[in-house]
Write a protein that holds these residues in place. Structure first.
Motif, PDB file in Angstrom:
ATOM      1  N   ASP A   7      33.564  29.871  35.152  1.00 36.76           N
ATOM      2  CA  ASP A   7      33.352  30.328  36.524  1.00 36.76           C
ATOM      3  C   ASP A   7      32.928  31.792  36.609  1.00 36.76           C
ATOM      4  O   ASP A   7      33.094  32.427  37.643  1.00 36.76           O
ATOM      5  CB  ASP A   7      34.628  30.118  37.341  1.00 36.76           C
ATOM      6  CG  ASP A   7      35.754  31.038  36.905  1.00 36.76           C
ATOM      7  OD1 ASP A   7      35.687  31.590  35.778  1.00 36.76           O
ATOM      8  OD2 ASP A   7      36.702  31.220  37.683  1.00 36.76           O
ATOM      9  N   TYR A   8      32.326  32.323  35.548  1.00 41.40           N
ATOM     10  CA  TYR A   8      32.026  33.757  35.528  1.00 41.40           C
ATOM     11  C   TYR A   8      31.080  34.193  36.659  1.00 41.40           C
ATOM     12  O   TYR A   8      31.114  35.333  37.098  1.00 41.40           O
ATOM     13  CB  TYR A   8      31.448  34.183  34.176  1.00 41.40           C
ATOM     14  CG  TYR A   8      29.986  33.896  33.993  1.00 41.40           C
ATOM     15  CD1 TYR A   8      29.019  34.846  34.303  1.00 41.40           C
ATOM     16  CD2 TYR A   8      29.551  32.665  33.517  1.00 41.40           C
ATOM     17  CE1 TYR A   8      27.667  34.586  34.138  1.00 41.40           C
ATOM     18  CE2 TYR A   8      28.221  32.395  33.354  1.00 41.40           C
ATOM     19  CZ  TYR A   8      27.277  33.350  33.666  1.00 41.40           C
ATOM     20  OH  TYR A   8      25.945  33.085  33.512  1.00 41.40           O
ATOM     21  N   THR A  10      31.002  32.943  39.816  1.00 37.65           N
ATOM     22  CA  THR A  10      31.621  32.893  41.145  1.00 37.65           C
ATOM     23  C   THR A  10      33.079  33.326  41.156  1.00 37.65           C
ATOM     24  O   THR A  10      33.630  33.597  42.223  1.00 37.65           O
ATOM     25  CB  THR A  10      31.545  31.462  41.707  1.00 37.65           C
ATOM     26  OG1 THR A  10      32.215  30.578  40.794  1.00 37.65           O
ATOM     27  CG2 THR A  10      30.095  31.026  41.881  1.00 37.65           C
ATOM     28  N   GLY A  11      33.728  33.382  40.002  1.00 34.76           N
ATOM     29  CA  GLY A  11      35.150  33.696  39.941  1.00 34.76           C
ATOM     30  C   GLY A  11      35.451  35.160  40.224  1.00 34.76           C
ATOM     31  O   GLY A  11      34.587  36.032  40.103  1.00 34.76           O
ATOM     32  N   ASP A  12      36.695  35.415  40.586  1.00 36.28           N
ATOM     33  CA  ASP A  12      37.165  36.783  40.816  1.00 36.28           C
ATOM     34  C   ASP A  12      37.459  37.408  39.455  1.00 36.28           C
ATOM     35  O   ASP A  12      38.401  37.007  38.776  1.00 36.28           O
ATOM     36  CB  ASP A  12      38.411  36.766  41.691  1.00 36.28           C
ATOM     37  CG  ASP A  12      38.942  38.156  41.984  1.00 36.28           C
ATOM     38  OD1 ASP A  12      38.349  39.156  41.515  1.00 36.28           O
ATOM     39  OD2 ASP A  12      39.971  38.245  42.682  1.00 36.28           O
ATOM     40  N   LEU A  13      36.671  38.376  39.056  1.00 39.70           N
ATOM     41  CA  LEU A  13      36.811  39.015  37.749  1.00 39.70           C
ATOM     42  C   LEU A  13      37.594  40.323  37.812  1.00 39.70           C
ATOM     43  O   LEU A  13      37.616  41.081  36.841  1.00 39.70           O
ATOM     44  CB  LEU A  13      35.430  39.268  37.137  1.00 39.70           C
ATOM     45  CG  LEU A  13      34.529  38.052  36.939  1.00 39.70           C
ATOM     46  CD1 LEU A  13      33.222  38.462  36.255  1.00 39.70           C
ATOM     47  CD2 LEU A  13      35.220  36.965  36.163  1.00 39.70           C
ATOM     48  N   THR A  14      38.271  40.577  38.911  1.00 36.95           N
ATOM     49  CA  THR A  14      38.994  41.840  39.071  1.00 36.95           C
ATOM     50  C   THR A  14      40.055  42.017  37.993  1.00 36.95           C
ATOM     51  O   THR A  14      40.144  43.074  37.361  1.00 36.95           O
ATOM     52  CB  THR A  14      39.633  41.932  40.469  1.00 36.95           C
ATOM     53  OG1 THR A  14      38.627  41.707  41.451  1.00 36.95           O
ATOM     54  CG2 THR A  14      40.274  43.288  40.687  1.00 36.95           C
ATOM     55  N   SER A  15      40.853  40.992  37.767  1.00 39.01           N
ATOM     56  CA  SER A  15      41.911  41.093  36.760  1.00 39.01           C
ATOM     57  C   SER A  15      41.319  41.270  35.368  1.00 39.01           C
ATOM     58  O   SER A  15      41.811  42.069  34.569  1.00 39.01           O
ATOM     59  CB  SER A  15      42.807  39.851  36.812  1.00 39.01           C
ATOM     60  OG  SER A  15      43.822  39.942  35.850  1.00 39.01           O
ATOM     61  N   PRO A  30      33.283  47.957  41.554  1.00 36.79           N
ATOM     62  CA  PRO A  30      32.265  46.895  41.533  1.00 36.79           C
ATOM     63  C   PRO A  30      31.383  46.983  40.282  1.00 36.79           C
ATOM     64  O   PRO A  30      30.966  45.962  39.744  1.00 36.79           O
ATOM     65  CB  PRO A  30      31.460  47.142  42.811  1.00 36.79           C
ATOM     66  CG  PRO A  30      32.418  47.823  43.728  1.00 36.79           C
ATOM     67  CD  PRO A  30      33.263  48.688  42.825  1.00 36.79           C
ATOM     68  N   ILE A  33      33.173  45.315  37.404  1.00 29.70           N
ATOM     69  CA  ILE A  33      33.124  43.857  37.556  1.00 29.70           C
ATOM     70  C   ILE A  33      31.742  43.346  37.193  1.00 29.70           C
ATOM     71  O   ILE A  33      31.603  42.355  36.472  1.00 29.70           O
ATOM     72  CB  ILE A  33      33.518  43.443  38.993  1.00 29.70           C
ATOM     73  CG1 ILE A  33      34.998  43.724  39.212  1.00 29.70           C
ATOM     74  CG2 ILE A  33      33.185  41.973  39.248  1.00 29.70           C
ATOM     75  CD1 ILE A  33      35.468  43.515  40.641  1.00 29.70           C
ATOM     76  N   ARG A  37      30.689  40.746  34.288  1.00 37.62           N
ATOM     77  CA  ARG A  37      29.946  39.525  34.623  1.00 37.62           C
ATOM     78  C   ARG A  37      28.676  39.436  33.775  1.00 37.62           C
ATOM     79  O   ARG A  37      28.325  38.370  33.262  1.00 37.62           O
ATOM     80  CB  ARG A  37      29.600  39.521  36.116  1.00 37.62           C
ATOM     81  CG  ARG A  37      29.252  38.157  36.660  1.00 37.62           C
ATOM     82  CD  ARG A  37      29.005  38.146  38.165  1.00 37.62           C
ATOM     83  NE  ARG A  37      30.054  38.684  38.994  1.00 37.62           N
ATOM     84  CZ  ARG A  37      31.160  38.037  39.363  1.00 37.62           C
ATOM     85  NH1 ARG A  37      31.354  36.809  38.959  1.00 37.62           N
ATOM     86  NH2 ARG A  37      32.059  38.622  40.150  1.00 37.62           N
TER      87      ARG A  37
END
Length: 195
Positions: A7-8, A10-15, A30, A33, A37
């Motif tokens: 899911d790279y 669309t996923g939340d990559l913050t963590s 940003p 992130i 990505r």
């Protein structure tokens, strides 16, 4: 080293970005992130299936095609793949190389509960010898151990051990005090883990 997650895009990559950049979650930018990505996309495209990295062969043709197939352990939320040899072992650890080639795959699933914190690991070790090895050289026995370095406060005074009857590994400070915990007015803790 290659790392992918399905899911790279669309996923939340913050963590992930916080961990990768060793910053607090609230400090992730940003740009960090996006850089992560972009790296996930590069690893997706360059996934080393020809080196043994697992992938979901969506069209069942036996060939990894990044525009169709999904790299990584099928069904995993994230997969890491690395392949290396022991050629630098003497310089790094004082042990002469013997010609080992190691492939490691790590993967995890988005589970909650006890299995939510499990990282699975598969290791393949192939003896290839060195240019000076005899042609009939073999390794007839060896011990392999999972190394863990759970620093308990100041790492220079830690002791570690295992209890094979409990499948328990543990680490603790060798002294009654520890510089890291003295500042908190606490005795040094012990750490242990099993599953």
């Amino acid at each position: 080293l290659y790392r992918v997650r399905p899911d790279y895009l669309t996923g939340d990559l913050t963590s992930d970005a916080a961990s990768f950049n060793t910053v607090a979650l609230g400090a992730v930018t940003p740009a960090q992130i996006q850089a992560l990505r972009d790296q996930y996309e590069t690893d997706w495209i360059e996934w080393p299936a020809d080196e043994g990295a697992l992938f979901e062969d969506v069209n069942n043709n036996g060939t990894y095609e990044p525009e169709v197939d999904i790299p990584g352990v099928p069904g995993a939320s994230q997969t890491i793949f690395i392949k290396y040899n022991d050629s630098q072992s003497e310089a790094n650890y004082g042990s002469p190389p013997i010609g080992l080639e190691i492939t490691e795959t790590y993967w995890a699933y988005s589970y909650s509960g006890a299995l939510g914190n499990v990282i699975y690991k598969k290791v393949d070790i192939v003896y290839k010898g060195t240019p000076t090895s005899a042609t009939n050289s073999v390794i007839d026995s060896m011990y392999i151990v999972q190394w863990s370095d759970p620093d308990v406060g100041n790492s220079t005074d830690d002791f570690a051990g295992s209890d094979t009857t409990l499948n328990l590994c543990y680490a603790y400070s060798s002294g009654a005090t520890d510089a890291t915990y003295d500042g908190l007015n606490l005795a040094p803790p012990a750490a242990g883990y099993d599953f």
